[in-house]
Every structure is written in structure tokens, then in C-alpha cells.
Design an enzyme around this catalytic site. Structure first.
Site, PDB file in Angstrom:
ATOM      1  N   LYS A  64      46.722  34.457  30.895  1.00  0.00           N
ATOM      2  CA  LYS A  64      47.453  34.401  29.624  1.00  0.00           C
ATOM      3  C   LYS A  64      47.856  35.790  29.205  1.00  0.00           C
ATOM      4  O   LYS A  64      47.033  36.709  29.189  1.00  0.00           O
ATOM      5  CB  LYS A  64      46.544  33.793  28.533  1.00  0.00           C
ATOM      6  CG  LYS A  64      47.188  33.718  27.156  1.00  0.00           C
ATOM      7  CD  LYS A  64      47.838  32.380  26.921  1.00  0.00           C
ATOM      8  CE  LYS A  64      48.740  32.336  25.711  1.00  0.00           C
ATOM      9  NZ  LYS A  64      50.077  32.952  25.927  1.00  0.00           N
ATOM     10  N   LYS A  88      40.637  41.214  26.293  1.00  0.00           N
ATOM     11  CA  LYS A  88      40.936  40.766  24.930  1.00  0.00           C
ATOM     12  C   LYS A  88      40.602  39.288  24.734  1.00  0.00           C
ATOM     13  O   LYS A  88      39.944  38.901  23.762  1.00  0.00           O
ATOM     14  CB  LYS A  88      42.436  40.997  24.708  1.00  0.00           C
ATOM     15  CG  LYS A  88      42.968  40.681  23.345  1.00  0.00           C
ATOM     16  CD  LYS A  88      44.507  40.747  23.317  1.00  0.00           C
ATOM     17  CE  LYS A  88      45.066  42.064  23.834  1.00  0.00           C
ATOM     18  NZ  LYS A  88      46.545  42.154  23.710  1.00  0.00           N
ATOM     19  N   LYS A 100      50.034  39.345  32.584  1.00  0.00           N
ATOM     20  CA  LYS A 100      51.120  39.973  31.829  1.00  0.00           C
ATOM     21  C   LYS A 100      52.355  40.026  32.698  1.00  0.00           C
ATOM     22  O   LYS A 100      52.269  40.081  33.920  1.00  0.00           O
ATOM     23  CB  LYS A 100      50.722  41.407  31.455  1.00  0.00           C
ATOM     24  CG  LYS A 100      51.543  41.994  30.335  1.00  0.00           C
ATOM     25  CD  LYS A 100      50.942  41.621  29.011  1.00  0.00           C
ATOM     26  CE  LYS A 100      51.613  42.307  27.855  1.00  0.00           C
ATOM     27  NZ  LYS A 100      50.777  42.247  26.649  1.00  0.00           N
ATOM     28  N   ASP A 140      56.032  39.739  24.017  1.00  0.00           N
ATOM     29  CA  ASP A 140      55.438  41.066  23.918  1.00  0.00           C
ATOM     30  C   ASP A 140      56.562  42.007  23.447  1.00  0.00           C
ATOM     31  O   ASP A 140      57.515  41.540  22.820  1.00  0.00           O
ATOM     32  CB  ASP A 140      54.831  41.486  25.274  1.00  0.00           C
ATOM     33  CG  ASP A 140      53.899  42.678  25.147  1.00  0.00           C
ATOM     34  OD1 ASP A 140      52.814  42.536  24.576  1.00  0.00           O
ATOM     35  OD2 ASP A 140      54.265  43.789  25.601  1.00  0.00           O
ATOM     36  N   THR A 184      49.530  38.649  15.066  1.00  0.00           N
ATOM     37  CA  THR A 184      48.935  39.884  15.596  1.00  0.00           C
ATOM     38  C   THR A 184      48.528  40.774  14.420  1.00  0.00           C
ATOM     39  O   THR A 184      47.402  41.289  14.363  1.00  0.00           O
ATOM     40  CB  THR A 184      49.936  40.625  16.506  1.00  0.00           C
ATOM     41  OG1 THR A 184      50.356  39.721  17.525  1.00  0.00           O
ATOM     42  CG2 THR A 184      49.316  41.855  17.137  1.00  0.00           C
ATOM     43  N   ASN A 209      57.313  43.632  15.601  1.00  0.00           N
ATOM     44  CA  ASN A 209      56.612  42.451  15.078  1.00  0.00           C
ATOM     45  C   ASN A 209      55.249  42.824  14.483  1.00  0.00           C
ATOM     46  O   ASN A 209      54.940  42.476  13.338  1.00  0.00           O
ATOM     47  CB  ASN A 209      56.468  41.417  16.200  1.00  0.00           C
ATOM     48  CG  ASN A 209      55.696  40.208  15.733  1.00  0.00           C
ATOM     49  OD1 ASN A 209      54.471  40.178  15.835  1.00  0.00           O
ATOM     50  ND2 ASN A 209      56.379  39.234  15.171  1.00  0.00           N
ATOM     51  N   SER A 330      48.190  32.086  19.742  1.00  0.00           N
ATOM     52  CA  SER A 330      48.777  31.486  20.947  1.00  0.00           C
ATOM     53  C   SER A 330      47.875  30.372  21.474  1.00  0.00           C
ATOM     54  O   SER A 330      48.332  29.316  21.918  1.00  0.00           O
ATOM     55  CB  SER A 330      48.948  32.530  22.056  1.00  0.00           C
ATOM     56  OG  SER A 330      50.159  33.235  21.913  1.00  0.00           O
TER      57      SER A 330
END
Ligand code: GLU
Length: 396
Positions: A64, A88, A100, A140, A184, A209, A330
Site C-alpha cells: 500500500k 508507517k 510506492k 502522493d 494526512t 494537500n 485510505s
């Protein structure tokens, strides 16, 4: 300053402090996908763009992590970002591994049509390597909900059925979750409360963001956000910037400059809270000794180098804890997509608060136990959980 070398140094330090020897499995990604995408510009010119998807570790669940569009993307950066996702996701204890993706491109120079073509081309190339139970991308740097919608649509065309849980950070209309757009920042806000509860002055590096929403949340909570920067410049007002109006200015002009007095550097201002919400390698051995803030909140991934960590004498709330609110929501989105439920925004924010607060407490306790800094503590927590899963699977 190779971000992957930095990431491995962070891992090694935590392994040393906690006396963990079996971390070899975390030193290389499980799978690395490198692609070349033929892509036609509006003027009919063919370009060949480089893209990546790094699937780092999936001991705890599907890979993820987001997809980044940026001119400086390279394989070592994506590997570092994928590794940090694995840590994380374990720190906030969501049932995911780490991955990623990235494309080496300047999206600011693309038309909407070109951006759509590129997004579809990228997901088509990796479609057979991802899936709701395999690898779940998300936004991202310089990617957004619209791009996720195009990618979902392209993926569903390839597989021939609906699959909303294949990607998160989608617009609400196609299966997104309430609260995901600012999650976030919201997660970082909750974590900050555990480590720094006073109201004070704030400087924010980055106004995308994460940066724009944390500035708004801190402003609403009564902090004084006195400086904000983006990739083109920085603005400053000792009395505090009017953040909702600054967000409007950025929406209209594409930059923060022009809104208030300009300044050179936001990192070295005398503030209580310095929020890093831009890119990797911002606080380095060259500027770490000039930082005057009382606490650093890392909403970006990898903004502080290990050398800078050794110089800084203030608490640094590390990325793998501070910015984990994005992937936590998410996870809520993925749960909703798989169960067909639709949660209220209130429920999302409530559950986010509980998860962030308990992850922050765990990291705080670990730092006290090992008498170490917060980053090392977060890595000890994350690494411990990933290795426990590897052990149970018989891989250690
Ligand atoms: N790109 C975000 C991050 O770095 C979110 C990832 C996700 O939601 O999967 O954490």
C-alpha cells in the site's frame, strides 16, 4: 543524499537501539517494477516516460502506498518511499504492507488530457501487478483524486469488473471516503496534540494537500501560522496569516507568493512548531543548526536527513507517525469499498483520532523505554510488527 541510504540508516539505528538482528529482510524490496511508457503529447509528439512501482514488503497485508508524479522521481526515491510506507502502516497498525509508485515527469507542464493519458498509461502497465488484495495505490505528491478516478477506470477496463478497493484517495462519487482529502493533515494535527499541546506560532514548508490543510487546522485551533512556503516562494506575517484566504489565493494563482510579505526561508524562523510538508532532504547537516523551532512535525516523507537528526536538539515527530493519517483513512476507504458501507465524515475523523492517538502513545512509550528519539522509537514499533509477521509466516 540518497533517500534510500538515509532510510536504511534509520532502520539500522533502530535495530541497534532495540538490539534486533533479524532485519535483513527489510533491506531490499520484494519486487521492483520499472516501466517505460510511450506517451503522446497534445502536439502529437511521442515521449517515453520512466515509471516505477516498488512493492517493498507485504508480510502484514497488501502492498500500500501512493503514486508520485515529479520530475525528480527515481528508483532509489521510490524504494525509500515504499520502505517508509511499510514502516508507517505498521506504526498505525493498518493491515497493509508497503509500496510506492512514481513517474519521472513534470505534471505542471501537462494539459488535462495529457495528464489523463499518462495516468491511464501508467496504471495499464502495472494493472497485472496490483489489486485490492495485492497492492493498493493512492495519491502522493502532484497526484490527486481526479487522477485516482482515471486510474480506477482504466484498471476496471483491464480486469473487466468493478474494483473500487484497488485504489484509494478517490473522489466521493466513485467510492472515495469522506475526510480522505484532508486526512494526512488531520492525522498530523492529532499526533501533535500528544507531543505539543500549547498554542503557538507555526511555520509551514509546503502548501500542497498536507501543508495547506495543516495550516488551516492549526489556524482554526488558535495557533498563529506566521509563514508558509510552496515550491515558488514564501509569505510571512508576524500577526498570523489568514489561512482560508491564502488557500483561496493559491487556488486562483497557483502560488502563495503575492498574498503577504515575501521571505526567503521558512525553515529557520523562530516559531514554536515547524511543519515540513514538502519533499525529502529539506533539513540537512547544512541548515539543522539554524533551526529555532521548539518541535518539528514531519508531514512530508523523509524531510530530515539522519545527519540532521544527530544535530537537532528538539523533538522531531517523525514522518512514519506524523503523516500516517492519510493512509489510515485510505484503509477506512478500502474497508468501505470492500463491505459496501458508507461511513459518515464524523465516524472517519473519530476513528482516525483514536488510531493516531494510540499510535502516538505507543511511540512515546517506546521512546521512554529505550531512552531514544521519536524517530528511532517509531522505527522500533514499525520494524517489530513487520518482523513479527515475517516470523509467523516462516520467513525468519
Ligand atoms: N501518499 C500518502 C503517504 O505517503 C498516502 C498513501 C496511501 O494512502 O496509500 O502516506
Amino acid at each position: 543524499m540518497n533517500p534510500f541510504d538515509n532510510a536504511m540508516e534509520q532502520l539500522k539505528r533502530a535495530a541497534k537501539v532495540a538490539d534486533i538482528k533479524e532485519y535483513e529482510v527489510l533491506r531490499t524490496p520484494k519486487r521492483t517494477i520499472s516501466i517505460t511508457m510511450p506517451f503522446e503529447t497534445d502536439r502529437g509528439e511521442m515521449k517515453y516516460l520512466k515509471g516505477y512501482r516498488v512493492q517493498y514488503n507485504d508480510a502484514r497485508g497488501p502492498f500500500k502506498g501512493g503514486i508520485r508524479f515529479h520530475p525528480k522521481v527515481d528508483l532509489d526515491e521510490v524504494k525509500a518511499l515504499a520502505f517508509w510506507m511499510a514502516m508507517k502502516n505498521a506504526v498505525v497498525d493498518v493491515p497493509f504492507g508497503g509500496g510506492k509508485g512514481g513517474v519521472e515527469v513534470d505534471p505542471k507542464g501537462l494539459s488535462q488530457r495529457e495528464l489523463e493519458n499518462l495516468s491511464r498509461a501508467y496504471i495499464k502497465e502495472i494493472a497485472h501487478f496490483i489489486g485490492p488484495d495485492v497492492d493498493v495505490p493512492a495519491p502522493d505528491v502532484y497526484t490527486n483524486p481526479q487522477i485516482m478516478a482515471w486510474m480506477l477506470d482504466e484498471y476496471e477496463k483491464v480486469v473487466g469488473h468493478k474494483a473500487p478497493a484497488v485504489i484509494t484517495g478517490k473522489p466521493l462519487e466513485v467510492g472515495g471516503s469522506p475526510g480522505r482529502s484532508y486526512s494526512t493533515a488531520q492525522g498530523g494535527f492529532f499526533v501533535l496534540e500528544t507531543f505539543y499541546s500549547k498554542k503557538g506560532t507555526v511555520a509551514v514548508q509546503g502548501f500542497g494537500n498536507a501543508g495547506s490543510h495543516i495550516a488551516r487546522l492549526l489556524h482554526e485551533a488558535g495557533h498563529r501560522v506566521i509563514a508558509v512556503s510552496d515550491s515558488r516562494g514564501a509569505v510571512y506575517d508576524q500577526k498570523g496569516l489568514d489561512i482560508p484566504r491564502l488557500m483561496e489565493h493559491k487556488r486562483k494563482t497557483g502560488k502563495v507568493s503575492g498574498f503577504a510579505t515575501g521571505i526567503g526561508d521558512v525553515l529557520t524562523l523562530d516559531v514554536d512548531v515547524l511543519v515540513l510538508a514538502a519533499l525529502e532532504n529539506q533539513v540537512t547537516k547544512d541548515n539543522a543548526h539554524k533551526i529555532k523551532a521548539r518541535v518539528i512535525l514531519e508531514l512530508a516523507n523523509g524531510p530530515t536527513t539522519p545527519e540532521a537528526d544527530r544535530i537537532l536538539k528538539i523533538p522531531v515527530i517523525p514522518d512514519i507517525l506524523a503523516n500516517a493519517g492519510g493512509v489510515t483513512v485510505s484503509y477506512f476507504e478500502w474497508v468501505q469499498n470492500r463491505s459496501g458501507e458508507q461511513w459518515s465524515e464524523e465516524r472517519v475523523i473519530d476513528e482516525l483520532k483514536q488510531r493516531m492517538a494510540s499510535a502516538a502513545e505507543e511511540v512515546k512509550k517506546t521512546a521512554e523505554n529505550y531512552k531514544c528519539d521519536l524517530r528511532t522509537a517509531a522505527f522500533i514499533v514499525g520494524m517489530g510488527r513487520v518482523l513479527a509477521a515475517e516470523r509467523l509466516r516462516g520467513n525468519l
